[in-house]
Design a protein around this motif. Structure first.
Motif, PDB file in Angstrom:
ATOM      1  N   SER A 206      -5.777  67.170 -11.112  1.00  0.00           N
ATOM      2  CA  SER A 206      -6.248  67.347  -9.733  1.00  0.00           C
ATOM      3  C   SER A 206      -6.271  66.028  -8.979  1.00  0.00           C
ATOM      4  CB  SER A 206      -7.655  67.974  -9.743  1.00  0.00           C
ATOM      5  OG  SER A 206      -8.550  67.150 -10.475  1.00  0.00           O
ATOM      6  N   SER A 207      -6.640  64.950  -9.709  1.00  0.00           N
ATOM      7  CA  SER A 207      -6.647  63.645  -9.057  1.00  0.00           C
ATOM      8  C   SER A 207      -5.248  63.238  -8.642  1.00  0.00           C
ATOM      9  CB  SER A 207      -7.246  62.616 -10.019  1.00  0.00           C
ATOM     10  OG  SER A 207      -7.157  61.329  -9.481  1.00  0.00           O
ATOM     11  N   LEU A 208      -4.244  63.592  -9.474  1.00  0.00           N
ATOM     12  CA  LEU A 208      -2.846  63.252  -9.169  1.00  0.00           C
ATOM     13  C   LEU A 208      -2.342  64.008  -7.947  1.00  0.00           C
ATOM     14  CD1 LEU A 208      -1.308  63.178 -12.778  1.00  0.00           C
ATOM     15  CD2 LEU A 208      -1.767  61.232 -11.281  1.00  0.00           C
ATOM     16  N   VAL A 209      -2.713  65.238  -7.790  1.00  0.00           N
ATOM     17  CA  VAL A 209      -2.256  66.031  -6.637  1.00  0.00           C
ATOM     18  C   VAL A 209      -2.799  65.448  -5.338  1.00  0.00           C
ATOM     19  CG1 VAL A 209      -2.400  68.307  -5.536  1.00  0.00           C
ATOM     20  CG2 VAL A 209      -1.976  68.134  -7.992  1.00  0.00           C
ATOM     21  N   GLY A 210      -4.107  65.057  -5.288  1.00  0.00           N
ATOM     22  CA  GLY A 210      -4.683  64.469  -4.081  1.00  0.00           C
ATOM     23  C   GLY A 210      -4.035  63.143  -3.743  1.00  0.00           C
ATOM     24  N   HIS A 211      -3.792  62.336  -4.775  1.00  0.00           N
ATOM     25  CA  HIS A 211      -3.156  61.048  -4.555  1.00  0.00           C
ATOM     26  C   HIS A 211      -1.725  61.205  -4.033  1.00  0.00           C
ATOM     27  CE1 HIS A 211      -2.555  56.821  -4.910  1.00  0.00           C
ATOM     28  NE2 HIS A 211      -1.597  56.940  -5.867  1.00  0.00           N
ATOM     29  N   LEU A 212      -1.025  62.279  -4.452  1.00  0.00           N
ATOM     30  CA  LEU A 212       0.345  62.535  -3.988  1.00  0.00           C
ATOM     31  C   LEU A 212       0.362  62.812  -2.493  1.00  0.00           C
ATOM     32  CD1 LEU A 212       3.339  63.072  -4.565  1.00  0.00           C
ATOM     33  CD2 LEU A 212       2.725  65.437  -5.160  1.00  0.00           C
ATOM     34  N   GLN A 213      -0.602  63.574  -1.983  1.00  0.00           N
ATOM     35  CA  GLN A 213      -0.660  63.867  -0.549  1.00  0.00           C
ATOM     36  C   GLN A 213      -0.886  62.589   0.265  1.00  0.00           C
ATOM     37  OE1 GLN A 213      -3.755  66.828  -0.195  1.00  0.00           O
ATOM     38  NE2 GLN A 213      -2.466  68.514  -0.996  1.00  0.00           N
ATOM     39  N   MET A 215      -0.034  59.540  -0.517  1.00  0.00           N
ATOM     40  CA  MET A 215       1.174  58.721  -0.584  1.00  0.00           C
ATOM     41  C   MET A 215       2.255  59.250   0.347  1.00  0.00           C
ATOM     42  SD  MET A 215       0.646  56.157  -2.582  1.00  0.00           S
ATOM     43  CE  MET A 215       2.327  55.652  -2.849  1.00  0.00           C
ATOM     44  N   GLU A 216       2.384  60.559   0.480  1.00  0.00           N
ATOM     45  CA  GLU A 216       3.405  61.155   1.366  1.00  0.00           C
ATOM     46  C   GLU A 216       3.083  60.842   2.829  1.00  0.00           C
ATOM     47  OE1 GLU A 216       3.353  65.222   0.216  1.00  0.00           O
ATOM     48  OE2 GLU A 216       4.900  64.961  -1.355  1.00  0.00           O
ATOM     49  N   LEU A 762       9.477  46.983   4.785  1.00  0.00           N
ATOM     50  CA  LEU A 762       9.174  48.400   5.016  1.00  0.00           C
ATOM     51  C   LEU A 762       9.991  49.284   4.077  1.00  0.00           C
ATOM     52  CD1 LEU A 762       8.990  48.432   8.928  1.00  0.00           C
ATOM     53  CD2 LEU A 762       7.083  48.768   7.338  1.00  0.00           C
ATOM     54  N   GLU A 763      11.316  48.920   3.899  1.00  0.00           N
ATOM     55  CA  GLU A 763      12.169  49.714   3.007  1.00  0.00           C
ATOM     56  C   GLU A 763      11.672  49.621   1.577  1.00  0.00           C
ATOM     57  OE1 GLU A 763      15.993  48.101   3.659  1.00  0.00           O
ATOM     58  OE2 GLU A 763      16.408  49.282   5.470  1.00  0.00           O
ATOM     59  N   ALA A 764      11.251  48.406   1.152  1.00  0.00           N
ATOM     60  CA  ALA A 764      10.742  48.245  -0.212  1.00  0.00           C
ATOM     61  C   ALA A 764       9.452  49.034  -0.390  1.00  0.00           C
ATOM     62  CB  ALA A 764      10.516  46.767  -0.510  1.00  0.00           C
ATOM     63  N   ALA A 765       8.591  48.950   0.641  1.00  0.00           N
ATOM     64  CA  ALA A 765       7.323  49.696   0.545  1.00  0.00           C
ATOM     65  C   ALA A 765       7.591  51.188   0.473  1.00  0.00           C
ATOM     66  CB  ALA A 765       6.437  49.361   1.742  1.00  0.00           C
ATOM     67  N   ILE A 766       8.547  51.658   1.325  1.00  0.00           N
ATOM     68  CA  ILE A 766       8.868  53.093   1.318  1.00  0.00           C
ATOM     69  C   ILE A 766       9.462  53.479  -0.038  1.00  0.00           C
ATOM     70  CG2 ILE A 766      10.419  54.806   2.328  1.00  0.00           C
ATOM     71  CD1 ILE A 766      10.077  53.312   5.010  1.00  0.00           C
ATOM     72  N   ALA A 767      10.394  52.617  -0.579  1.00  0.00           N
ATOM     73  CA  ALA A 767      11.013  52.926  -1.875  1.00  0.00           C
ATOM     74  C   ALA A 767       9.969  52.946  -2.976  1.00  0.00           C
ATOM     75  CB  ALA A 767      12.104  51.891  -2.185  1.00  0.00           C
ATOM     76  N   GLU A 768       9.043  51.981  -2.892  1.00  0.00           N
ATOM     77  CA  GLU A 768       7.994  51.936  -3.910  1.00  0.00           C
ATOM     78  C   GLU A 768       7.122  53.180  -3.837  1.00  0.00           C
ATOM     79  OE1 GLU A 768       4.389  48.954  -5.398  1.00  0.00           O
ATOM     80  OE2 GLU A 768       5.607  48.476  -3.618  1.00  0.00           O
ATOM     81  N   ARG A 769       6.784  53.563  -2.602  1.00  0.00           N
ATOM     82  CA  ARG A 769       5.950  54.771  -2.453  1.00  0.00           C
ATOM     83  C   ARG A 769       6.721  55.994  -2.931  1.00  0.00           C
ATOM     84  NH1 ARG A 769       4.162  52.028   2.413  1.00  0.00           N
ATOM     85  NH2 ARG A 769       1.933  51.504   2.217  1.00  0.00           N
ATOM     86  N   LYS A 770       8.054  56.019  -2.645  1.00  0.00           N
ATOM     87  CA  LYS A 770       8.846  57.163  -3.104  1.00  0.00           C
ATOM     88  C   LYS A 770       8.891  57.213  -4.623  1.00  0.00           C
ATOM     89  CE  LYS A 770      11.840  57.758   0.935  1.00  0.00           C
ATOM     90  NZ  LYS A 770      13.236  57.716   1.431  1.00  0.00           N
TER      91      LYS A 770
END
Length: 963
Positions: A206-213, A215-216, A762-770
């Motif tokens: 459940s913690s992983l699902v909230g964290h995924l939202q 990050m998106e 920004l691209e690195a941050a986006i790639a890292e978040r992805k």
């Protein structure tokens, strides 16, 4: 093992060179620098151990030929000849044995006790440069060397240790990543971590699902910011791409000028028309003007180039002496050639005599007028003595043969003779027999004489009676009676002779004749023996006389030889020449000496001429140098020809000066006429210059150029403005104010870089978040699938089993490496003390007792020495000479340990250059002791170090000497 002989086919500077060492235990090869000592040492190493092809090519003889040669060795297997040639069997060794068989490289390796080149050079072969290695020598290195040599004589131990180390490092390294165990360990560690993570992730779905939202949402905001940043970036890029166009636009930006309006219309064309109309006249005028300037310049140069009167007098004097000087030079060349030819002919004639004499020696000998007579008498006396010697020798031979014949005859006579007793008995028997025969004959003769007397008397009486009685029958009867009596007397006498010759009471006729012949033969032999003894005595006396004559003749021959030796001492070139040829040699040498004396006299005239020509050449050189002319060295004739060339040039200059003066006058007249014709055109041109406000044609043309440029820039700027509006938007032109002023493109480039960095962030941050989003989705997916955790656990178990198998293999090799290290340590501790003890003895002797101990430091294992006071020094703290002596002591001590199995020769190349005189003498004494068990070949440049009785070879003379 010893090297008895070497023959070099071709190696470096040596070619077809043979050197015999005669199996000597101590040999010195002496030669100056660059005499080829080190090359011979490298040749010995090449034949014994070979050499790589590229390294062999460095020793290719400069004059061509084959690289290679052979060594003759004397070992416990007999005499072996080792041959190695660069281009034969790829440089492999060929071993020729005494029995005629041939062996290969394996036999040579066995003969050397399995020793390779590196080990041999580290022990038996060294030079001065090698001694510097002492500063880096450790106890472990010496131990490794002793182990390798002692066990196998090669680098097998080192290769095995190196192979084990490579295998161990291929399996595991403490800080490695690629070895097998390291990779397996990392994989197990990764799988272990994954198992732990999976265990944790089962409780945190459940913690992983909230964290995924969250990050998106953050990724969406970052994407919007990236879009705005990218638009600003591309706008800056377009402005920067139009940099050249913008700069070109502002480059053509000029302001209008009032002078442009005042400039004459079509001024350039009008000026050009006037110039075209006046061009033929002006061209002709310029030609004449230029010609006047050139002629005046040339005339001035020619007049200035004319020499001074003093120089001209000297030059004329040289011209007058030119032909005599040239004749003398030609005479010098001709004389030189003739002298050389005459000298060559004389030397060839002298060389044809094959005497030990040169033409330079010939004048030193005096040949007095009586020398020929003296040599003739000497030769006659020699011939006479030789003939007498031959006659005496022949007489002696004949006499010897005669004596032999007389001895043989004496033996035969002795065989024919009777013994004394036999001779006395036979003589007595024969005398007795003859006495009896004579007595009997005397008695019968008396009876017959009486009978015959009676018959004769009766016959006479009858004859007288018949005469008296004149009775013929009675006379006939008386006559018949006398005849019968005479016949009967003589018949009986013949019968008595037979009786006399017949056998007596003691000897038969045959025995009597045989005994008489035997006695006669004995008496004849006695007579011959007396004659033979007389001849023998005569011959023996003749032998004594011949021996005395030989002694006298030898004395005379000795005196003659003494005279011959005196002549040879006075004229050494007669050494080895038969005196019979002395007169002929003298008859050749006398005219040859006269010709040489004439040659020398002519040579003196030539040298006088040469000196005179040299003096005149020096004078001519000074004249050339004073005149600033280039002097041709060794070609005087060319310099004389140059004088003639200078004379011709001076004449040409005088002719040219006269011609220039006439031509210059004519050109000046023509220039004045053409100047008048150009005046109207010049007036119109000056009017154009006045209107344009300039002083001359150059300013007028410059101003015309400026006006045209301004008009050109105005046109170009209009065209560039249209191009800018087609390339950039109106917003971009306005925001950057590109039409009014030139922007700062460096700042724009800086802004582009900042914007690019922002985009990358920004691209690195986006790639890292992805990635984080993907990881979260993967973790959620793994949690949603039940079989993943068991599968990872199964992989972990398989990897752990494989890891344990590899670990067991690694442990086996690790134990082997440790055992090898322990073996090396044992071998090092067993022999290293013996090495240091032996090195201490050698080093103590070399330093005269100044240093009493050689050892290795217990901590860093560096070599240290202890002096008599107790101070310790590292090898790096010693002087160069003492350090070299320490290294030599170590070399010799190691050699004593392995000498029982490998008594190979030492090759020492000037390794004692840093030794002082005292220590050098001690070193030489040590080497002489070492020569008792090893052959020592010393390469040195010090001839004075070769001791008396030592075997030495002088390389610079290429001859062998025994001092």
């Amino acid at each position: 093992m010893k090297i008895s002989k070497l023959h070099i086919y071709g190696f470096g500077k040596w070619q077809d060179y043979t050197c015999t060492l005669d199996s000597s235990s101590f040999v010195s090869l002496v030669g100056n620098n660059e005499a080829g000592k080190s090359t011979i040492r490298q040749f010995i190493l090449f034949v014994l151990f070979g050499m790589p092809p590229r390294k062999r090519e460095a020793y290719q003889p400069k004059s061509g030929g084959t690289i290679g040669g052979k060594l003759e060795l004397v070992s416990d297997r007999g005499k072996v000849t080792i041959e190695r040639i660069h281009d034969k069997q790829n440089g492999a060794a060929i071993c020729h044995l005494e029995d005629g068989s041939t062996k290969g490289e394996e036999f040579l390796t066995e003969l050397l006790g399995g020793m390779n080149k590196e080990v041999f050079q580290s022990i038996y072969s060294f030079q001065a440069e090698d001694l510097t290695a002492l500063h880096h020598l450790t106890a472990e290195e010496i131990g490794n060397t002793l182990l390798s040599i002692g066990l196998s004589g090669s680098s097998l131990i080192h290769d095995t240790e190196k192979s084990l180390k490579q295998d161990l490092e291929a399996v595991f390294k403490p800080h490695g990543k690629r070895p097998e165990l390291n990779v397996a360990f990392n994989e197990l560690d990764q799988l272990s971590k994954e198992l732990k993570e999976l265990e944790k992730e089962e409780a945190s779905y459940s913690s992983l699902v909230g964290h995924l939202q969250q990050m998106e949402e953050a990724t969406s905001h970052a994407s919007d910011s990236l879009t705005h940043t990218r638009e600003a970036y591309y706008q800056l890029k377009r402005v920067l791409q139009a940099e050249d166009l913008i700069k070109e636009f502002h480059k053509h930006g000029v302001e209008s000028n009032e002078q442009v309006e005042q400039f004459p219309v079509n001024g350039r064309e009008r000026l050009q028309a006037l110039k075209d109309q006046s061009l033929p006249i002006r061209s002709e005028y310029n030609v004449h003007t230029k010609s006047i300037q050139e002629k005046e310049t040339e005339l001035l140069e020619l007049e200035n180039s004319l020499p001074s009167a003093e120089w001209n007098d000297t030059f004329q004097q040289w011209l007058n002496d030119l032909d005599p000087f040239r004749r003398d030079l030609d005479k010098e060349v001709e004389w030189k050639r003739s002298l050389e030819q005459e000298k060559d002919a004389l030397e060839k004639e002298l060389a044809s005599l094959k005497l030990d004499m040169t033409m330079d020696d010939l004048p030193t000998y005096e040949f007095p007028f009586y020398l020929e007579e003296r040599w003739t008498q000497l030769n006659k006396e020699r011939s006479r003595l030789m003939m007498e010697a031959e006659h005496l020798e022949s007489s002696k031979i004949q006499l010897t043969q005669t004596l032999d014949q007389l001895d043989n005859a004496k033996k035969k006579l002795e065989e024919r003779q009777m013994s004394e007793d036999e001779y006395r008995t036979s003589s007595h028997l024969l005398d007795e027999h003859e006495r009896q025969q004579r007595s009997q004959v005397r008695r019968k003769d008396a009876d017959k004489a009486r009978t015959w007397m009676y018959a004769l008397i009766l016959s006479l009486i009858g004859a007288a009676a018949a005469w008296l009685l004149t009775s013929p029958p009675l006379g006939v009867f008386a006559l018949l009676l006398g005849a019968w009596s005479g016949w009967n007397y003589f018949r009986e006498k013949g019968t008595e002779t037979e009786v006399e010759s017949g056998p007596s009471t003691k000897l038969s006729a045959t025995e009597y004749d045989h005994l008489q012949q035997k006695l006669k033969a004995h008496e004849d032999a006695l007579l011959e023996m007396r004659s033979l003894r007389t001849r023998l005595e005569e011959k023996e006396e003749e032998t004594i006389r011949i021996d005395q004559q030989k002694v006298t003749l030898e004395t005379r021959i000795s005196g003659l030889q003494s005279q011959v030796s005196k002549e040879v001492a006075q004229y050494p070139f007669l050494e080895g020449i038969d005196p019979d040829y002395w007169i002929k040699i003298l008859q050749v040498l006398l005219p040859l000496k006269r010709d040489w004396e004439k040659h020398e006299a002519w040579k003196e005239q030539f040298e006088s001429l040469q000196i005179r020509n040299k003096e005149r050449s020096n004078q001519l050189f000074e004249f050339f140098n004073h005149s600033g002319w280039e002097w041709e060295e060794y070609i005087v004739s060319k310099n004389l020809a140059y004088l003639e060339t200078v004379q011709s040039e001076l004449e040409q200059k005088h002719h040219r000066i006269a011609s220039l003066r006439d031509s210059l006058e004519h050109s000046k007249e023509q220039a004045a006429y053409l100047s008048q014709k150009l005046h109207p055109y010049q007036s119109e041109v000056e009017a154009l210059f006045h209107q344009a406000g300039v002083e001359g044609e150059e300013d007028f043309l410059n101003k015309a150029e400026m006006v045209e440029q301004i008009r050109f820039h105005q046109t170009e700027q209009t065209q560039l403005r249209r191009q800018l509006k087609g390339t950039l938007s109106e917003e971009e032109l306005t925001s950057f104010n590109l039409l009014d002023q030139l922007p700062d493109f460096d700042r724009i480039s800086f802004q582009i870089n900042n914007t690019k960095e922002r985009m990358n962030e920004l691209e690195a941050a986006i790639a890292e978040r992805k990635e984080q989003i993907a990881s979260l989705k993967h973790q959620i997916s793994l949690l949603e699938k039940n079989g993943v955790f068991s599968e990872v656990r199964h992989q972990y178990q398989q990897k752990r089993d494989l890891f344990q198998q590899s670990a067991r293999k690694w442990a086996v090799k690790q134990v082997a490496a440790e055992l090898l290290k322990q073996t090396k340590d044992v071998y090092q501790h067993q022999y290293l003390p013996e090495v240091t003890r032996s090195a201490t003895d050698y080093f103590k002797r070399l330093t005269g007792g100044k240093y009493i101990q050689v050892a290795f430091h217990p901590e860093h294992e560096k070599l240290v020495v202890e002096d008599a006071v107790g101070f310790r020094y590292l090898s790096t703290e010693l002087s160069r000479g003492t350090s070299d002596q320490l290294y030599v002591a170590l070399r010799l001590s190691i050699s004593t340990i392995i000498s029982e199995t490998n008594p190979l020769p030492f090759l020492i190349d000037d390794a004692f250059v840093h030794f002082d005189e005292g220590r050098r003498e001690v070193m030489e004494a040590i080497l002489e002791e070492l020569a008792g068990t090893h052959q020592v070949i010393l390469f040195t440049c010090r001839k004075d170090r070769v001791k008396e009785g030592q075997h030495a070879i002088l390389l610079d003379q290429e001859t062998k000497v025994a001092n």
